[in-house]
Design a protein around this motif. Structure first.
Motif, PDB file in Angstrom:
ATOM      1  N   GLY A  23       2.980  -7.209  -5.930  1.00 38.15           N
ATOM      2  CA  GLY A  23       4.117  -7.720  -5.180  1.00 38.15           C
ATOM      3  C   GLY A  23       5.449  -7.412  -5.854  1.00 38.15           C
ATOM      4  N   ARG A  24       5.480  -7.491  -7.179  1.00 39.06           N
ATOM      5  CA  ARG A  24       6.708  -7.157  -7.908  1.00 39.06           C
ATOM      6  C   ARG A  24       6.982  -5.659  -7.864  1.00 39.06           C
ATOM      7  NH1 ARG A  24       4.509 -10.062 -12.307  1.00 39.06           N
ATOM      8  NH2 ARG A  24       4.649  -8.147 -13.527  1.00 39.06           N
ATOM      9  N   GLN A  25       5.930  -4.861  -7.865  1.00 38.69           N
ATOM     10  CA  GLN A  25       6.104  -3.410  -7.876  1.00 38.69           C
ATOM     11  C   GLN A  25       6.448  -2.870  -6.482  1.00 38.69           C
ATOM     12  OE1 GLN A  25       3.197  -1.837 -10.427  1.00 38.69           O
ATOM     13  NE2 GLN A  25       4.108   0.176 -10.545  1.00 38.69           N
ATOM     14  N   ASP A  26       6.099  -3.594  -5.454  1.00 41.52           N
ATOM     15  CA  ASP A  26       6.387  -3.190  -4.074  1.00 41.52           C
ATOM     16  C   ASP A  26       7.862  -3.477  -3.772  1.00 41.52           C
ATOM     17  OD1 ASP A  26       6.302  -2.539  -1.384  1.00 41.52           O
ATOM     18  OD2 ASP A  26       5.170  -4.329  -0.805  1.00 41.52           O
ATOM     19  N   ALA A  27       8.720  -2.602  -4.260  1.00 38.59           N
ATOM     20  CA  ALA A  27      10.166  -2.823  -4.224  1.00 38.59           C
ATOM     21  C   ALA A  27      10.714  -3.010  -2.805  1.00 38.59           C
ATOM     22  CB  ALA A  27      10.890  -1.667  -4.910  1.00 38.59           C
ATOM     23  N   ASN A  28      10.169  -2.301  -1.829  1.00 40.54           N
ATOM     24  CA  ASN A  28      10.704  -2.417  -0.472  1.00 40.54           C
ATOM     25  C   ASN A  28       9.956  -3.457   0.368  1.00 40.54           C
ATOM     26  OD1 ASN A  28       8.322  -1.122   0.164  1.00 40.54           O
ATOM     27  ND2 ASN A  28       9.283   0.746   0.948  1.00 40.54           N
ATOM     28  N   GLY A  29       8.950  -4.092  -0.213  1.00 39.04           N
ATOM     29  CA  GLY A  29       8.257  -5.186   0.459  1.00 39.04           C
ATOM     30  C   GLY A  29       7.441  -4.800   1.675  1.00 39.04           C
ATOM     31  N   ASP A  30       7.017  -3.535   1.753  1.00 36.75           N
ATOM     32  CA  ASP A  30       6.270  -3.101   2.936  1.00 36.75           C
ATOM     33  C   ASP A  30       4.761  -3.293   2.813  1.00 36.75           C
ATOM     34  OD1 ASP A  30       5.580  -1.051   1.202  1.00 36.75           O
ATOM     35  OD2 ASP A  30       6.263   0.575   2.507  1.00 36.75           O
ATOM     36  N   GLY A  31       4.300  -3.803   1.665  1.00 40.46           N
ATOM     37  CA  GLY A  31       2.870  -4.043   1.494  1.00 40.46           C
ATOM     38  C   GLY A  31       2.093  -2.844   0.985  1.00 40.46           C
ATOM     39  N   TRP A  32       2.794  -1.781   0.623  1.00 41.06           N
ATOM     40  CA  TRP A  32       2.176  -0.556   0.114  1.00 41.06           C
ATOM     41  C   TRP A  32       2.970  -0.073  -1.088  1.00 41.06           C
ATOM     42  CZ3 TRP A  32      -2.157   0.723   2.779  1.00 41.06           C
ATOM     43  CH2 TRP A  32      -2.289   0.222   4.073  1.00 41.06           C
ATOM     44  N   LEU A  33       2.319   0.662  -1.974  1.00 42.49           N
ATOM     45  CA  LEU A  33       3.025   1.315  -3.068  1.00 42.49           C
ATOM     46  C   LEU A  33       3.041   2.807  -2.801  1.00 42.49           C
ATOM     47  CD1 LEU A  33       1.574  -0.488  -6.230  1.00 42.49           C
ATOM     48  CD2 LEU A  33       3.628  -1.045  -4.913  1.00 42.49           C
ATOM     49  N   ASP A  34       4.234   3.380  -2.884  1.00 41.86           N
ATOM     50  CA  ASP A  34       4.344   4.839  -2.776  1.00 41.86           C
ATOM     51  C   ASP A  34       4.522   5.402  -4.188  1.00 41.86           C
ATOM     52  OD1 ASP A  34       7.062   4.498  -3.512  1.00 41.86           O
ATOM     53  OD2 ASP A  34       7.720   4.530  -1.429  1.00 41.86           O
ATOM     54  N   ALA A  35       4.672   6.699  -4.293  1.00 44.56           N
ATOM     55  CA  ALA A  35       4.761   7.336  -5.606  1.00 44.56           C
ATOM     56  C   ALA A  35       5.942   6.797  -6.418  1.00 44.56           C
ATOM     57  CB  ALA A  35       4.856   8.855  -5.458  1.00 44.56           C
ATOM     58  N   GLY A  36       7.074   6.594  -5.773  1.00 47.00           N
ATOM     59  CA  GLY A  36       8.248   6.072  -6.461  1.00 47.00           C
ATOM     60  C   GLY A  36       8.026   4.679  -7.010  1.00 47.00           C
ATOM     61  N   GLU A  37       7.378   3.832  -6.235  1.00 51.96           N
ATOM     62  CA  GLU A  37       7.112   2.463  -6.687  1.00 51.96           C
ATOM     63  C   GLU A  37       6.078   2.450  -7.801  1.00 51.96           C
ATOM     64  OE1 GLU A  37       8.056  -0.071  -2.652  1.00 51.96           O
ATOM     65  OE2 GLU A  37       6.192   1.070  -2.755  1.00 51.96           O
ATOM     66  N   LEU A  38       5.102   3.350  -7.732  1.00 50.40           N
ATOM     67  CA  LEU A  38       4.117   3.434  -8.815  1.00 50.40           C
ATOM     68  C   LEU A  38       4.737   3.901 -10.114  1.00 50.40           C
ATOM     69  CD1 LEU A  38       0.961   4.936  -7.087  1.00 50.40           C
ATOM     70  CD2 LEU A  38       1.145   2.708  -8.177  1.00 50.40           C
ATOM     71  N   ALA A  39       5.728   4.780 -10.024  1.00 50.22           N
ATOM     72  CA  ALA A  39       6.357   5.325 -11.216  1.00 50.22           C
ATOM     73  C   ALA A  39       7.319   4.334 -11.865  1.00 50.22           C
ATOM     74  CB  ALA A  39       7.107   6.610 -10.875  1.00 50.22           C
ATOM     75  N   ALA A  40       7.843   3.406 -11.089  1.00 51.12           N
ATOM     76  CA  ALA A  40       8.823   2.448 -11.605  1.00 51.12           C
ATOM     77  C   ALA A  40       8.108   1.233 -12.195  1.00 51.12           C
ATOM     78  CB  ALA A  40       9.753   2.003 -10.485  1.00 51.12           C
ATOM     79  N   PRO A  41       8.638   0.687 -13.273  1.00 49.62           N
ATOM     80  CA  PRO A  41       8.044  -0.531 -13.815  1.00 49.62           C
ATOM     81  C   PRO A  41       8.231  -1.693 -12.835  1.00 49.62           C
ATOM     82  CG  PRO A  41      10.067   0.000 -14.988  1.00 49.62           C
ATOM     83  CD  PRO A  41       9.796   1.124 -14.022  1.00 49.62           C
ATOM     84  N   PRO A  42       7.300  -2.646 -12.825  1.00 50.33           N
ATOM     85  CA  PRO A  42       7.448  -3.806 -11.919  1.00 50.33           C
ATOM     86  C   PRO A  42       8.725  -4.574 -12.233  1.00 50.33           C
ATOM     87  CG  PRO A  42       5.262  -3.770 -12.904  1.00 50.33           C
ATOM     88  CD  PRO A  42       6.069  -2.707 -13.589  1.00 50.33           C
ATOM     89  N   ARG A  43       9.316  -5.129 -11.211  1.00 46.18           N
ATOM     90  CA  ARG A  43      10.535  -5.937 -11.401  1.00 46.18           C
ATOM     91  C   ARG A  43      10.179  -7.282 -11.939  1.00 46.18           C
ATOM     92  NH1 ARG A  43      12.748  -6.554  -5.845  1.00 46.18           N
ATOM     93  NH2 ARG A  43      10.707  -6.065  -5.166  1.00 46.18           N
TER      94      ARG A  43
END
Length: 112
Positions: free
Chosen positions: A92-112
């Protein structure tokens, strides 16, 4: 307007640009986690991928990491349900745009 354009150029000049190797590593990581190949990672795919260590340490297969099954033989018992809940919270913290999925950009970024 010129000041804005100049500011954007300066910002772009100092922002780190991911290397081709970093982009490829993230794409490879996404592909490994993406069980159904749709180009994004669901919570269940994330939990399945991130649970490989838990599953490997749970030698008796009872769904609980007993103290003796944990690294160094230390720590309180950890139930699989608690482990999955922690992963869901991290997802949930890593899903930056809140769409319920992780894309490559969200996987590469550290969780908030």
């Amino acid at each position: 307007m010129r000041a804005l354009v100049l500011g954007v150029w300066i910002a772009l000049a100092v922002l780190p640009v991911p290397s081709d190797a970093q982009v490829m590593a993230t794409a490879d990581y996404l592909a490994r986690m993406d069980g159904n190949g749709d180009g994004r990672v669901s919570l269940s795919e994330y939990q399945a991928w991130m649970s490989y260590a838990f599953d490997g340490m749970d030698r008796d297969g009872d769904g609980v990491l007993a103290t003796h099954e944990q690294p160094g033989g230390k720590g309180p018992p950890l139930a699989r349900a608690v482990h999955l809940a922690r992963l869901a919270e991290r997802f949930g913290r890593q899903d930056a745009n809140g769409d319920g999925w992780l894309d490559a950009g969200e996987l590469a970024a550290p969780p908030r």
